[in-house]
Design a protein around this motif. Structure first.
Motif, PDB file in Angstrom:
ATOM      1  N   ASP A 259      -7.336  71.833  79.540  1.00 41.32           N
ATOM      2  CA  ASP A 259      -5.978  71.343  79.807  1.00 41.32           C
ATOM      3  C   ASP A 259      -6.041  70.028  80.580  1.00 41.32           C
ATOM      4  O   ASP A 259      -5.268  69.105  80.319  1.00 41.32           O
ATOM      5  CB  ASP A 259      -5.158  72.388  80.571  1.00 41.32           C
ATOM      6  N   LYS A 260      -6.994  69.936  81.520  1.00 41.78           N
ATOM      7  CA  LYS A 260      -7.152  68.677  82.262  1.00 41.78           C
ATOM      8  C   LYS A 260      -7.584  67.562  81.312  1.00 41.78           C
ATOM      9  O   LYS A 260      -7.107  66.429  81.397  1.00 41.78           O
ATOM     10  CB  LYS A 260      -8.196  68.840  83.375  1.00 41.78           C
ATOM     11  N   TYR A 261      -8.491  67.886  80.413  1.00 42.85           N
ATOM     12  CA  TYR A 261      -8.944  66.878  79.452  1.00 42.85           C
ATOM     13  C   TYR A 261      -7.792  66.448  78.530  1.00 42.85           C
ATOM     14  O   TYR A 261      -7.596  65.258  78.285  1.00 42.85           O
ATOM     15  CB  TYR A 261     -10.119  67.418  78.631  1.00 42.85           C
ATOM     16  N   PHE A 262      -7.013  67.414  78.054  1.00 42.92           N
ATOM     17  CA  PHE A 262      -5.898  67.070  77.139  1.00 42.92           C
ATOM     18  C   PHE A 262      -4.921  66.107  77.819  1.00 42.92           C
ATOM     19  O   PHE A 262      -4.349  65.237  77.173  1.00 42.92           O
ATOM     20  CB  PHE A 262      -5.143  68.327  76.687  1.00 42.92           C
ATOM     21  N   ARG A 263      -4.740  66.291  79.134  1.00 43.41           N
ATOM     22  CA  ARG A 263      -3.785  65.430  79.840  1.00 43.41           C
ATOM     23  C   ARG A 263      -4.265  63.984  79.967  1.00 43.41           C
ATOM     24  O   ARG A 263      -3.508  63.108  80.368  1.00 43.41           O
ATOM     25  CB  ARG A 263      -3.500  65.998  81.241  1.00 43.41           C
TER      26      ARG A 263
ATOM     27  N   ILE B 127     -14.159  76.502  73.506  1.00 41.39           N
ATOM     28  CA  ILE B 127     -13.810  75.084  73.325  1.00 41.39           C
ATOM     29  C   ILE B 127     -13.265  74.858  71.908  1.00 41.39           C
ATOM     30  O   ILE B 127     -12.216  74.234  71.715  1.00 41.39           O
ATOM     31  CB  ILE B 127     -15.033  74.176  73.599  1.00 41.39           C
ATOM     32  N   ASP B 128     -13.976  75.400  70.917  1.00 43.22           N
ATOM     33  CA  ASP B 128     -13.516  75.277  69.519  1.00 43.22           C
ATOM     34  C   ASP B 128     -12.098  75.807  69.351  1.00 43.22           C
ATOM     35  O   ASP B 128     -11.239  75.169  68.746  1.00 43.22           O
ATOM     36  CB  ASP B 128     -14.398  76.151  68.611  1.00 43.22           C
ATOM     37  N   ILE B 129     -11.881  77.001  69.886  1.00 46.74           N
ATOM     38  CA  ILE B 129     -10.600  77.685  69.687  1.00 46.74           C
ATOM     39  C   ILE B 129      -9.463  76.911  70.364  1.00 46.74           C
ATOM     40  O   ILE B 129      -8.450  76.591  69.741  1.00 46.74           O
ATOM     41  CB  ILE B 129     -10.659  79.133  70.242  1.00 46.74           C
ATOM     42  N   VAL B 130      -9.664  76.599  71.642  1.00 48.65           N
ATOM     43  CA  VAL B 130      -8.578  75.964  72.398  1.00 48.65           C
ATOM     44  C   VAL B 130      -8.288  74.560  71.857  1.00 48.65           C
ATOM     45  O   VAL B 130      -7.128  74.136  71.758  1.00 48.65           O
ATOM     46  CB  VAL B 130      -8.920  75.941  73.911  1.00 48.65           C
ATOM     47  N   CYS B 131      -9.340  73.838  71.467  1.00 46.56           N
ATOM     48  CA  CYS B 131      -9.118  72.478  70.942  1.00 46.56           C
ATOM     49  C   CYS B 131      -8.371  72.518  69.614  1.00 46.56           C
ATOM     50  O   CYS B 131      -7.445  71.734  69.387  1.00 46.56           O
ATOM     51  CB  CYS B 131     -10.445  71.733  70.774  1.00 46.56           C
ATOM     52  N   VAL B 132      -8.752  73.427  68.729  1.00 46.86           N
ATOM     53  CA  VAL B 132      -8.061  73.483  67.430  1.00 46.86           C
ATOM     54  C   VAL B 132      -6.612  73.938  67.630  1.00 46.86           C
ATOM     55  O   VAL B 132      -5.684  73.396  67.017  1.00 46.86           O
ATOM     56  CB  VAL B 132      -8.834  74.389  66.435  1.00 46.86           C
ATOM     57  N   GLN B 133      -6.410  74.876  68.540  1.00 50.58           N
ATOM     58  CA  GLN B 133      -5.041  75.315  68.835  1.00 50.58           C
ATOM     59  C   GLN B 133      -4.195  74.127  69.315  1.00 50.58           C
ATOM     60  O   GLN B 133      -3.060  73.927  68.858  1.00 50.58           O
ATOM     61  CB  GLN B 133      -5.071  76.409  69.908  1.00 50.58           C
ATOM     62  N   GLU B 134      -4.773  73.326  70.220  1.00 51.84           N
ATOM     63  CA  GLU B 134      -4.028  72.178  70.748  1.00 51.84           C
ATOM     64  C   GLU B 134      -3.803  71.119  69.663  1.00 51.84           C
ATOM     65  O   GLU B 134      -2.743  70.512  69.577  1.00 51.84           O
ATOM     66  CB  GLU B 134      -4.787  71.575  71.946  1.00 51.84           C
ATOM     67  N   ARG B 135      -4.794  70.927  68.799  1.00 51.51           N
ATOM     68  CA  ARG B 135      -4.666  69.901  67.753  1.00 51.51           C
ATOM     69  C   ARG B 135      -3.638  70.299  66.698  1.00 51.51           C
ATOM     70  O   ARG B 135      -3.060  69.453  66.038  1.00 51.51           O
ATOM     71  CB  ARG B 135      -6.032  69.659  67.095  1.00 51.51           C
ATOM     72  N   ILE B 136      -3.422  71.604  66.540  1.00 52.99           N
ATOM     73  CA  ILE B 136      -2.472  72.051  65.520  1.00 52.99           C
ATOM     74  C   ILE B 136      -1.078  72.289  66.100  1.00 52.99           C
ATOM     75  O   ILE B 136      -0.087  71.863  65.538  1.00 52.99           O
ATOM     76  CB  ILE B 136      -3.001  73.310  64.806  1.00 52.99           C
ATOM     77  N   PHE B 137      -1.027  72.940  67.240  1.00 52.91           N
ATOM     78  CA  PHE B 137       0.283  73.338  67.776  1.00 52.91           C
ATOM     79  C   PHE B 137       0.710  72.544  69.012  1.00 52.91           C
ATOM     80  O   PHE B 137       1.866  72.610  69.406  1.00 52.91           O
ATOM     81  CB  PHE B 137       0.273  74.837  68.121  1.00 52.91           C
TER      82      PHE B 137
ATOM     83  N   ASN C 240       1.079  69.226  71.918  1.00 49.18           N
ATOM     84  CA  ASN C 240       1.695  67.907  71.847  1.00 49.18           C
ATOM     85  C   ASN C 240       1.012  66.913  72.786  1.00 49.18           C
ATOM     86  O   ASN C 240       1.629  65.990  73.279  1.00 49.18           O
ATOM     87  CB  ASN C 240       3.201  67.988  72.149  1.00 49.18           C
ATOM     88  N   SER C 241      -0.300  67.118  73.023  1.00 44.32           N
ATOM     89  CA  SER C 241      -0.957  66.186  73.941  1.00 44.32           C
ATOM     90  C   SER C 241      -1.480  64.943  73.229  1.00 44.32           C
ATOM     91  O   SER C 241      -2.091  64.086  73.859  1.00 44.32           O
ATOM     92  CB  SER C 241      -2.061  66.883  74.731  1.00 44.32           C
ATOM     93  N   GLY C 242      -1.233  64.843  71.918  1.00 43.15           N
ATOM     94  CA  GLY C 242      -1.601  63.619  71.218  1.00 43.15           C
ATOM     95  C   GLY C 242      -3.036  63.593  70.713  1.00 43.15           C
ATOM     96  O   GLY C 242      -3.563  62.534  70.383  1.00 43.15           O
ATOM     97  N   LEU C 243      -3.685  64.761  70.623  1.00 40.73           N
ATOM     98  CA  LEU C 243      -5.031  64.790  70.036  1.00 40.73           C
ATOM     99  C   LEU C 243      -4.922  64.553  68.534  1.00 40.73           C
ATOM    100  O   LEU C 243      -3.893  64.879  67.933  1.00 40.73           O
ATOM    101  CB  LEU C 243      -5.687  66.164  70.265  1.00 40.73           C
ATOM    102  N   PRO C 244      -5.975  64.016  67.904  1.00 38.91           N
ATOM    103  CA  PRO C 244      -5.932  63.860  66.448  1.00 38.91           C
ATOM    104  C   PRO C 244      -5.718  65.226  65.792  1.00 38.91           C
ATOM    105  O   PRO C 244      -6.378  66.192  66.162  1.00 38.91           O
ATOM    106  CB  PRO C 244      -7.332  63.316  66.113  1.00 38.91           C
ATOM    107  N   PRO C 245      -4.760  65.328  64.840  1.00 36.19           N
ATOM    108  CA  PRO C 245      -4.505  66.636  64.222  1.00 36.19           C
ATOM    109  C   PRO C 245      -5.743  67.141  63.471  1.00 36.19           C
ATOM    110  O   PRO C 245      -6.499  66.354  62.915  1.00 36.19           O
ATOM    111  CB  PRO C 245      -3.361  66.356  63.242  1.00 36.19           C
ATOM    112  N   ALA C 246      -5.931  68.465  63.496  1.00 32.46           N
ATOM    113  CA  ALA C 246      -7.080  69.040  62.787  1.00 32.46           C
ATOM    114  C   ALA C 246      -6.782  69.078  61.299  1.00 32.46           C
ATOM    115  O   ALA C 246      -5.669  69.400  60.898  1.00 32.46           O
ATOM    116  CB  ALA C 246      -7.347  70.442  63.310  1.00 32.46           C
ATOM    117  N   GLU C 247      -7.770  68.688  60.497  1.00 32.71           N
ATOM    118  CA  GLU C 247      -7.587  68.787  59.044  1.00 32.71           C
ATOM    119  C   GLU C 247      -8.225  70.082  58.579  1.00 32.71           C
ATOM    120  O   GLU C 247      -9.403  70.312  58.811  1.00 32.71           O
ATOM    121  CB  GLU C 247      -8.248  67.594  58.353  1.00 32.71           C
ATOM    122  N   LEU C 248      -7.416  70.912  57.925  1.00 31.31           N
ATOM    123  CA  LEU C 248      -7.934  72.218  57.512  1.00 31.31           C
ATOM    124  C   LEU C 248      -7.952  72.318  56.002  1.00 31.31           C
ATOM    125  O   LEU C 248      -7.103  71.736  55.329  1.00 31.31           O
ATOM    126  CB  LEU C 248      -7.032  73.320  58.072  1.00 31.31           C
ATOM    127  N   PRO C 249      -8.915  73.076  55.456  1.00 29.50           N
ATOM    128  CA  PRO C 249      -8.958  73.226  53.998  1.00 29.50           C
ATOM    129  C   PRO C 249      -7.773  74.063  53.508  1.00 29.50           C
ATOM    130  O   PRO C 249      -7.245  74.865  54.263  1.00 29.50           O
ATOM    131  CB  PRO C 249     -10.277  73.969  53.743  1.00 29.50           C
TER     132      PRO C 249
END
Ligand SMILES: [Fe+2]
Ligand SMILES: [Fe+2]
Lengths: 285, 88
Positions: free
Chosen positions: A268-272, B67-77, B79-88
């Motif tokens: 969460d800190k990284y995302f921010r 890390i995999d799980i939380v990052c993909v969750q954030e990239r899909i759902f 709004n922190s502006g991470l590049p969206p995950a591309e899924l098959p």
């Protein structure tokens, strides 16, 4: 294709390491001198207009989060102190080296720097000096610089590495060892040593894909943190090259004291930091 | 890294837990939603499916999986502006 060879042969025959820009070398020298004055450092930065401009843009970016706008280099030096300024000037000049790669590469480098900064602030990057978050950012920013050197000096081999890594899912650094004979971690560490960067930065870069390659056992925790930061930013969508999945050795987690239960709050800190990442990329290009 | 795929509105991916038990990660919402990510344990001998919120199962996953799980969750759902995950 060149034959795989060792790093010294490569440096003798093919690769000329870029020298550290003279402004940074001069500022590092000044900062290391206990009698150095803030004014002297401010002046040294101001004589290089490109560096001075980038320094000011960085000082005013979300990365530092200062409340008031800083309008002169001298003011920046007074506000941030010498060590921060040294790292900041270093960042400004390293951007010039990094932006010669593909866009994804700059994003990966800045994102890894930011992930390292978060790990440092969280106590997960042992082995940094007292300005841990600044030094952490610098090591993250620079960790894959060896790839830029390969891309520049052995472009055909670099292309083969990309193909092998992406098509056959071989870890990138292993494909480099097979095809070039040396991986980017070793080459990046050699560059960092050449630039007379602190030994902890050199050791962490050397060990970021294989902790055993970290010369000082005391610094394996830092190399482990760098490996973790590399993994975090890649999972978060800022991998250095499309399709190359990073592999992390299981001992990276205990060595960087990262436990599963703390990962969500760390992330969460990284995302921010994402808006600051975007701003830094803008400044770099 | 986990092989993710879309399944309706959800995103799912297989994992093996620390004790060797196979499971499926199911992502349906943001990080702020406690039910946004869950682990569905694959039952042994046709028993009932058991679902656990991700936060209660962290200790059974290794840090790379989390890390995999939380990052993909954030990239899909998220709004922190991470590049969206591309899924098959
Ligand atoms: Fe690397
Ligand atoms: Fe990397």
């Amino acid at each position: 294709m060149t034959e795989p060879r060792d790093i010294d042969a490569l440096l003798d025959e093919v690769v000329t390491l870029p020298s550290l820009p003279s402004t940074v070398a001069h500022i590092t020298e000044l900062v290391n001198d206990p009698d150095c004055s803030l004014t002297a450092v401010g002046r040294a930065i101001s004589v290089d207009p490109a560096i001075a401009l980038k320094t000011l843009r960085l000082v005013n970016s979300a990365y530092y989060g200062l409340r008031n706008k800083v309008s002169s280099v001298e003011q920046a030096v007074v506000l941030l102190g010498l060590k921060v300024i040294k790292n900041l000037v270093f960042t400004a000049t390293v951007f010039d080296t990094l932006k010669s790669g593909v866009d994804a590469f700059l994003r990966h480098s800045v994102s890894c720097g930011m992930a390292m900064r978060v790990l440092a602030e969280n106590g997960n990057a042992p082995g940094l000096d007292e300005d841990a978050s600044e030094e952490g950012f610098a090591v993250g920013l620079l960790h894959d610089v060896g790839k830029i050197i390969f891309e520049q000096f052995v472009p055909e081999d670099f292309e083969k590495v990309r193909e092998r890594a992406v098509r056959s899912h071989v870890p990138w650094h292993e494909a480099e060892q097979e095809i070039i004979g040396v991986d980017h971690a070793a080459m990046g560490a050699r560059l960092a040593a050449n630039w007379k960067l602190p030994g902890n930065i050199v050791a962490a870069i050397a060990g970021h894909h294989d902790l055993a390659k970290c010369a000082d056992p005391e610094l394996k925790g830092l190399a482990a943190a760098l490996s973790a930061a590399d993994y975090i930013c890649t999972a978060a969508g800022a991998g250095s090259h499309d399709g190359a999945a990073p592999v992390v050795a299981p001992d990276v987690w205990p060595m960087s004291r990262i436990v599963s239960e703390n990962v969500p709050s760390l992330l969460d800190k990284y995302f921010r930091t994402q808006s600051a990442v975007e701003e830094l990329i803008q400044i770099a290009t | 890294m986990i092989k993710w795929q879309k399944q309706g509105e959800a995103v799912v991916g297989p994992v093996v837990l620390g004790d060797g038990q196979p499971a499926t990660v199911v992502l349906v919402g943001t990080r702020q939603n406690p039910k946004g990510a869950a682990i569905v344990l694959t039952p042994e001998d046709n028993g009932p499916l058991k679902t656990t919120p991700l936060n209660d199962a962290l200790g059974r996953l290794d840090p790379a999986q989390v890390i995999d799980i939380v990052c993909v969750q954030e990239r899909i759902f998220g709004n922190s502006g991470l590049p969206p995950a591309e899924l098959p």
